[in-house]
Design a protein around this motif. Structure first.
Motif, short mmCIF file in Angstrom:
data_model
loop_
_atom_site.label_atom_id
_atom_site.label_comp_id
_atom_site.label_asym_id
_atom_site.label_seq_id
_atom_site.Cartn_x
_atom_site.Cartn_y
_atom_site.Cartn_z
N ALA A 129 -2.85 6.83 -3.91
CA ALA A 129 -3.58 5.49 -3.33
C ALA A 129 -3.14 4.15 -3.88
N SER A 130 -2.41 4.03 -4.78
CA SER A 130 -2.12 2.76 -5.48
C SER A 130 -0.80 2.22 -4.82
N CYS A 131 -0.86 1.11 -4.21
CA CYS A 131 0.48 0.32 -3.56
C CYS A 131 1.16 0.11 -4.59
N PRO A 132 2.55 0.41 -4.69
CA PRO A 132 3.42 0.09 -5.97
C PRO A 132 3.95 -1.36 -5.77
N GLN A 133 4.05 -1.84 -7.03
CA GLN A 133 4.43 -3.22 -6.94
C GLN A 133 5.74 -3.65 -6.10
N GLN A 134 6.51 -2.61 -6.15
CA GLN A 134 7.96 -2.64 -5.28
C GLN A 134 7.95 -2.79 -3.85
N CYS A 135 6.52 -2.43 -3.32
CA CYS A 135 6.36 -2.55 -1.96
C CYS A 135 6.38 -4.03 -1.17
N LEU A 136 6.71 -4.35 -0.22
CA LEU A 136 6.49 -5.67 0.11
C LEU A 136 5.26 -5.72 0.63
N SER A 137 4.38 -5.11 1.26
CA SER A 137 3.04 -5.30 1.71
C SER A 137 2.29 -4.14 1.60
N LEU A 138 1.00 -4.23 1.37
CA LEU A 138 -0.14 -3.03 1.49
C LEU A 138 -0.02 -2.27 2.89
N GLU A 139 0.03 -3.35 3.74
CA GLU A 139 0.20 -2.64 5.21
C GLU A 139 1.32 -1.70 5.31
N ASP A 140 2.47 -2.20 4.89
CA ASP A 140 3.78 -1.34 5.08
C ASP A 140 3.62 0.06 4.34
N TYR A 141 2.90 -0.15 3.08
CA TYR A 141 2.78 1.21 2.24
C TYR A 141 1.82 2.17 2.85
N HIS A 142 0.67 1.65 3.48
CA HIS A 142 -0.18 2.38 4.42
C HIS A 142 0.60 3.13 5.34
N ARG A 143 1.33 2.17 6.05
CA ARG A 143 1.89 2.91 7.36
C ARG A 143 3.00 3.82 6.85
N LEU A 144 3.78 3.81 6.01
CA LEU A 144 4.74 4.96 5.54
C LEU A 144 3.92 5.95 5.05
N VAL A 145 3.11 5.71 4.02
CA VAL A 145 2.43 6.86 3.43
C VAL A 145 1.62 7.77 3.89
N CYS A 146 0.62 7.07 4.61
CA CYS A 146 -0.52 7.81 5.31
C CYS A 146 -0.45 8.83 6.07
N PRO A 147 0.76 8.82 7.09
CA PRO A 147 0.86 10.02 7.90
C PRO A 147 1.03 11.16 7.18
N GLN A 148 1.97 10.83 5.86
CA GLN A 148 2.47 11.85 5.10
C GLN A 148 1.17 12.47 4.28
N ILE A 149 0.36 11.78 4.02
CA ILE A 149 -0.92 12.19 3.24
C ILE A 149 -1.59 13.20 4.01
N LEU A 150 -1.76 12.89 5.71
CA LEU A 150 -2.33 13.58 6.80
C LEU A 150 -1.62 14.92 6.73
N ASP A 151 -0.26 14.89 6.81
CA ASP A 151 0.49 15.99 6.87
C ASP A 151 0.33 17.07 5.81
N LEU A 152 -0.42 16.67 4.62
CA LEU A 152 -0.51 17.32 3.39
C LEU A 152 -1.61 18.52 3.89
#
Length: 130
Positions: A58-81
């Motif tokens: 749930a925590s966006c890493p400091q290395q990520c360019l934006s919160l939006e990008d992090y959610h866009r990349l990670v959320c579908p993977q979370i739903l796959d769980l």
């Protein structure tokens, strides 16, 4: 040491944002959870580990360019769980997914709605609209 913490954080962040990275991280952390100890002890360790993994996701890493990008990349993977077939693994993965979803919804409701809740509820909405 701080340098090791930063390096581990960077490697973890890079892995999470790759395809199937969330599942790999969850599997790595939870591997062997639930075995050994009494039933109650094993369950408590299991819940704590699942919650810790959810907090990380749930925590966006400091290395990520934006919160939006992090959610866009990670959320579908979370739903796959939520779609893991193995029953023992599915229980843990579902716990991680639901706790992550709740945490993200509290911390960033608009992003969670767009990237988690809308895709999750889309089939229900299609059925109710028909």
């Amino acid at each position: 040491p701080a340098w090791l913490r930063r390096l581990c954080g960077q490697l973890l962040s890079e892995r999470l944002m790759r395809p199937s990275g969330v599942q790999a991280v969850v599997r790595g952390v939870l591997e062997g959870t639930g075995a050994g100890g009494t039933g109650a002890e094993a369950a408590a360790v299991d819940w704590r580990k699942c919650d810790a993994v959810a907090k990380i996701l749930a925590s966006c890493p400091q290395q990520c360019l934006s919160l939006e990008d992090y959610h866009r990349l990670v959320c579908p993977q979370i739903l796959d769980l939520l779609h893991i077939q193995d029953k023992l693994t599915a229980r843990q993965f579902q716990r991680v997914a639901t706790t992550t979803l709740l945490t993200m919804a509290k911390e960033h409701p608009q992003l969670a709605e767009r990237h988690l809740l809308q895709p999750l509820l889309a089939p229900l909405l299609r059925c109710s609209a028909a």
